[in-house]
Motif scaffolding. Structure first.
Motif, PDB file in Angstrom:
ATOM      1  N   ARG A 377      -7.363 103.015 -37.142  1.00 52.21           N
ATOM      2  CA  ARG A 377      -7.106 102.326 -37.974  1.00 52.21           C
ATOM      3  C   ARG A 377      -5.918 100.822 -37.692  1.00 52.21           C
ATOM      4  N   GLU A 378      -5.258 101.558 -36.808  1.00 54.89           N
ATOM      5  CA  GLU A 378      -4.302  99.714 -36.468  1.00 54.89           C
ATOM      6  C   GLU A 378      -4.991  99.399 -35.373  1.00 54.89           C
ATOM      7  N   VAL A 379      -5.525  99.611 -34.659  1.00 55.94           N
ATOM      8  CA  VAL A 379      -6.705  99.607 -33.347  1.00 55.94           C
ATOM      9  C   VAL A 379      -8.152  98.743 -34.246  1.00 55.94           C
ATOM     10  N   PHE A 380      -8.353  98.836 -34.887  1.00 58.44           N
ATOM     11  CA  PHE A 380      -9.521  98.430 -36.149  1.00 58.44           C
ATOM     12  C   PHE A 380      -8.513  96.663 -36.392  1.00 58.44           C
ATOM     13  N   ASP A 381      -8.007  97.007 -37.122  1.00 58.24           N
ATOM     14  CA  ASP A 381      -7.129  96.282 -37.254  1.00 58.24           C
ATOM     15  C   ASP A 381      -6.432  95.030 -36.714  1.00 58.24           C
ATOM     16  N   PHE A 395     -14.397  92.334 -38.697  1.00 65.68           N
ATOM     17  CA  PHE A 395     -15.849  93.758 -38.377  1.00 65.68           C
ATOM     18  C   PHE A 395     -15.398  94.695 -40.044  1.00 65.68           C
ATOM     19  N   SER A 396     -16.278  95.275 -40.869  1.00 61.47           N
ATOM     20  CA  SER A 396     -16.723  96.092 -41.017  1.00 61.47           C
ATOM     21  C   SER A 396     -15.900  98.396 -40.914  1.00 61.47           C
ATOM     22  N   TRP A 397     -15.167  98.305 -40.910  1.00 60.96           N
ATOM     23  CA  TRP A 397     -14.905  99.463 -40.758  1.00 60.96           C
ATOM     24  C   TRP A 397     -16.603 100.802 -41.224  1.00 60.96           C
ATOM     25  N   ASP A 398     -16.696 101.425 -40.281  1.00 60.92           N
ATOM     26  CA  ASP A 398     -17.760 102.496 -40.478  1.00 60.92           C
ATOM     27  C   ASP A 398     -17.560 103.901 -40.024  1.00 60.92           C
ATOM     28  N   ASP A 399     -17.856 104.864 -40.745  1.00 62.92           N
ATOM     29  CA  ASP A 399     -17.292 106.547 -40.719  1.00 62.92           C
ATOM     30  C   ASP A 399     -18.216 107.009 -39.858  1.00 62.92           C
ATOM     31  N   GLY A 400     -19.158 106.521 -40.013  1.00 63.75           N
ATOM     32  CA  GLY A 400     -20.778 107.216 -38.901  1.00 63.75           C
ATOM     33  C   GLY A 400     -20.227 106.710 -37.906  1.00 63.75           C
ATOM     34  N   SER A 401     -20.063 105.224 -36.844  1.00 70.22           N
ATOM     35  CA  SER A 401     -19.514 105.137 -35.426  1.00 70.22           C
ATOM     36  C   SER A 401     -18.139 106.272 -35.003  1.00 70.22           C
ATOM     37  N   ALA A 402     -17.666 106.054 -36.314  1.00 67.98           N
ATOM     38  CA  ALA A 402     -15.533 106.149 -35.824  1.00 67.98           C
ATOM     39  C   ALA A 402     -15.890 107.597 -35.653  1.00 67.98           C
ATOM     40  N   ALA A 403     -16.640 108.443 -36.117  1.00 72.15           N
ATOM     41  CA  ALA A 403     -17.344 109.367 -36.432  1.00 72.15           C
ATOM     42  C   ALA A 403     -17.336 110.046 -34.846  1.00 72.15           C
ATOM     43  N   VAL A 404     -18.485 109.267 -34.184  1.00 71.02           N
ATOM     44  CA  VAL A 404     -19.013 109.370 -32.685  1.00 71.02           C
ATOM     45  C   VAL A 404     -18.251 109.039 -31.615  1.00 71.02           C
ATOM     46  N   ALA A 434     -27.558 111.297 -32.079  1.00 64.79           N
ATOM     47  CA  ALA A 434     -27.873 112.926 -32.211  1.00 64.79           C
ATOM     48  C   ALA A 434     -26.908 112.233 -33.941  1.00 64.79           C
ATOM     49  N   ALA A 435     -26.042 111.780 -33.923  1.00 64.11           N
ATOM     50  CA  ALA A 435     -25.502 111.471 -35.327  1.00 64.11           C
ATOM     51  C   ALA A 435     -26.226 110.757 -36.461  1.00 64.11           C
ATOM     52  N   GLY A 436     -27.916 110.717 -36.559  1.00 67.78           N
ATOM     53  CA  GLY A 436     -28.946 109.735 -36.804  1.00 67.78           C
ATOM     54  C   GLY A 436     -28.174 108.879 -37.378  1.00 67.78           C
ATOM     55  N   ILE A 437     -27.018 107.861 -36.421  1.00 66.01           N
ATOM     56  CA  ILE A 437     -27.043 106.438 -36.715  1.00 66.01           C
ATOM     57  C   ILE A 437     -28.069 105.504 -35.736  1.00 66.01           C
ATOM     58  N   ALA A 438     -29.187 104.650 -37.196  1.00 68.16           N
ATOM     59  CA  ALA A 438     -30.534 104.156 -36.336  1.00 68.16           C
ATOM     60  C   ALA A 438     -29.276 102.251 -36.150  1.00 68.16           C
ATOM     61  N   TYR A 439     -29.073 101.575 -35.138  1.00 66.72           N
ATOM     62  CA  TYR A 439     -28.862 100.171 -35.016  1.00 66.72           C
ATOM     63  C   TYR A 439     -29.992  99.754 -34.609  1.00 66.72           C
ATOM     64  N   LYS A 440     -28.961  98.092 -34.477  1.00 67.50           N
ATOM     65  CA  LYS A 440     -29.941  97.137 -33.578  1.00 67.50           C
ATOM     66  C   LYS A 440     -28.883  96.688 -32.555  1.00 67.50           C
ATOM     67  N   VAL A 480     -13.516 103.728 -35.007  1.00 69.98           N
ATOM     68  CA  VAL A 480     -12.172 104.320 -34.070  1.00 69.98           C
ATOM     69  C   VAL A 480     -12.023 105.363 -33.897  1.00 69.98           C
ATOM     70  N   GLY A 481     -12.052 106.206 -32.434  1.00 71.52           N
ATOM     71  CA  GLY A 481     -11.729 107.570 -32.545  1.00 71.52           C
ATOM     72  C   GLY A 481     -10.600 107.839 -31.036  1.00 71.52           C
ATOM     73  N   VAL A 482      -9.409 108.451 -31.831  1.00 71.97           N
ATOM     74  CA  VAL A 482      -8.615 109.133 -31.428  1.00 71.97           C
ATOM     75  C   VAL A 482      -8.153 110.092 -30.692  1.00 71.97           C
ATOM     76  N   TYR A 483      -7.510 110.887 -29.602  1.00 66.26           N
ATOM     77  CA  TYR A 483      -7.736 112.042 -29.242  1.00 66.26           C
ATOM     78  C   TYR A 483      -6.556 112.612 -28.184  1.00 66.26           C
ATOM     79  N   PHE A 484      -5.208 113.136 -28.837  1.00 66.34           N
ATOM     80  CA  PHE A 484      -4.272 113.387 -28.490  1.00 66.34           C
ATOM     81  C   PHE A 484      -4.150 114.611 -27.537  1.00 66.34           C
ATOM     82  N   GLY A 485      -4.314 114.715 -26.232  1.00 67.83           N
ATOM     83  CA  GLY A 485      -4.498 115.457 -25.145  1.00 67.83           C
ATOM     84  C   GLY A 485      -4.280 115.367 -24.252  1.00 67.83           C
ATOM     85  N   GLY A 486      -5.166 116.106 -22.854  1.00 65.93           N
ATOM     86  CA  GLY A 486      -6.298 116.187 -21.821  1.00 65.93           C
ATOM     87  C   GLY A 486      -5.414 114.988 -20.775  1.00 65.93           C
TER      88      GLY A 486
END
Length: 501
Positions: A377-381, A395-404, A434-440, A480-486
């Motif tokens: 959320r901070e990256v978005f803000d 920007f508007s927050w988008d859950d679908g693209s965040a999941a991707v 694959a997530a079924g998100i249609a885009y321009k 936005v998607g974040v992962y801890f690890g690796g």
């Protein structure tokens, strides 16, 4: 590409990285229009123009407008109109207020200065909640309430300031005579502006100032060491509260991205401040707000630190003074972030209490779902605050693209690669399909190794390989998607896209 790490432990150096952004265009479309700001000074009426403005007949604000024009508080336009519904920016409202109360005592602007510079100089002496860096930003009714309350010596958050105006009959609500009915988030019109000024003049004879800030730096009037109660009084309740890698809690103020701020609070005290908006001040050097550069910082504070000493460990600061500079000032570590694309302009400031920084032993925070969500959320803000500062639409927050995005960050961390294309050959367009998100239009920024959202954002904004263009581009939505690890500890993915209509 490699991105310079702000600081890293000598005995174990880690290098955060960025990769050139991926962009997929499915169809052409128009750019996002910038807000229609009223940029210039209040337009002067021709000398022989009639004082009765042609577009005010029958308007609810007719009496107040004719009074204000007659008093020289505001002018009409050369064509004999007033344009009562035109939006007002911060500089224009401040000018009206000061014309009403101090009039000709405000000197003319010096050659080369903005026309409104003398008004901001007066406001700075009064410590009012305005900033010349926001001069051209459209003003809201809630901001009016804060300024008018400040002019009466009341340093209040929006809700408390609105209540102050209502209680003293300086204003009425739009839908009800209540804080909720006031319409604090609504933009201010010229007719509303002069009505506020007339109400003030009918109720109070003088304006006064606020107390000077006590700390070396202040963000929206808040300094290190202030109490949580002071923050609540001045700024009101935050939009949300985020955990931090330091152990304190960030209060996030994002209701108005032109005044975006993060206030770190621990044990009832302010221990950290951050903003990438021009809403901060420096007590001694006068470098706060907009229009300053890394050269101004160096002139005021000297060379930045090249290392932080924590116990027996020495943490090196890579390339100090280039993309950022860290200083120890009055019991705090102050980081100035620069924009290398805009003549090293001061882009953001972070202040962390020294004892809090010293207590942080690890460069990377422990993994937690709450911290992951906070970083996302901070990256978005941060992206939106950077855009709004440059006159772009948020920007508007988008859950679908965040999941991707979250899936890609996790795949990179778990599988052990860092790329827009996975080892199996999946690319950005494949993930969206694959997530079924249609885009321009769809684009992607990735980063890894940065210890928090602030440093990840700063790296993208200073990138010369396309990340900045993605941040400031024409997409309408962001996830936005974040992962801890690796092996790189923290992975960040931004997915920008515009939905297919």
């Amino acid at each position: 590409m490699g991105m310079r790490c702000r600081w890293s432990l000598v005995r174990k150096k880690s290098l955060p990285v960025l990769l050139a952004p991926a962009l997929v265009v499915a169809a052409s479309f128009g750019g996002v229009a910038a807000p229609n700001h009223n940029w210039g000074p209040i337009s002067a009426m021709a000398a022989d123009a009639s004082p009765i403005l042609s577009d005010m007949e029958g308007h609810w604000g007719k009496n107040a407008v004719e009074w204000a024009v007659g008093e020289g508080i505001v002018n009409g336009f050369a064509d004999g109109t007033f344009k009562p519904n035109q939006q007002v920016n911060e500089a224009e409202f401040l000018t009206m207020l000061l014309r009403a109360y101090v009039g000709s005592t405000i000197p003319a602007a010096k050659t080369g200065d903005a026309w409104y510079a003398p008004y901001y100089a007066f406001a700075a002496e009064m410590h009012w909640p305005v900033n010349q860096g926001s001069a051209s930003a459209v003003y809201t009714r809630g901001q009016v309430a804060r300024l008018l309350a400040a002019s009466q010596g009341k340093e209040l958050g929006e809700a408390a300031a609105v209540a102050f105006l209502l209680d003293n009959a300086i204003a009425q609500g739009k839908t009800a005579n209540t804080v909720a009915g006031f319409g604090a988030g609504d933009t201010l019109t010229r007719a509303e502006a002069v009505q506020f000024i007339r109400n003030m003049k009918q109720k109070v004879k003088f304006v006064t100032g606020l107390a000077a800030q006590t700390g070396a730096f202040a963000v929206r009037g808040i300094s290190i060491g202030d109490t949580a109660e002071t923050v609540q009084t001045k700024l009101g309740a935050p939009s949300r509260r985020d955990p931090s890698e330091y152990g304190f809690e960030w209060s996030i103020y994002n209701a108005d991205y032109a005044q975006y701020a993060q206030i770190g609070i621990k044990d009832g005290k302010v221990v950290a401040l951050y903003t990438n908006s021009p809403v901060w001040t420096a007590r001694e050097a006068g470098i706060g707000g907009a229009g300053k550069t890394s050269a101004d910082v160096t002139k005021a504070y000297g060379k930045p630190l090249d290392a932080l000493i924590k116990g027996s460990s020495r943490f090196l600061l890579n390339n100090p003074g280039v993309e950022d500079g860290v200083y120890e000032i009055e019991g705090a570590y102050v980081t100035f972030f620069y924009d290398t694309h805009e003549n090293n302009a001061l882009e953001a400031i972070q202040i962390i209490a020294k004892d809090v920084e010293q207590a942080r032993a690890d460069y990377y925070p422990p993994a937690s779902d709450a911290l992951r969500q906070a970083f996302e959320r901070e990256v978005f803000d941060l992206a939106n605050a950077a855009r709004v500062k440059r006159g772009l639409t948020a920007f508007s927050w988008d859950d679908g693209s965040a999941a991707v995005a979250r899936g890609h960050s996790g795949d990179m961390g778990k599988t052990g690669y860092f790329d827009h294309t996975s080892p199996g050959g999946q690319q950005l367009k494949d993930r969206f399909e694959a997530a079924g998100i249609a885009y321009k239009l769809v684009g992607e920024n990735i980063a890894a190794g940065q210890p928090n959202a602030i440093t990840a954002h700063a790296g993208w904004l200073n990138s010369h390989t396309g990340h900045r263009k993605s941040l400031l581009g024409n997409a309408t939505h962001l996830g936005v998607g974040v992962y801890f690890g690796g092996s790189l500890h923290v992975y960040y993915t931004q997915n920008f896209y515009t939905p297919m209509e």
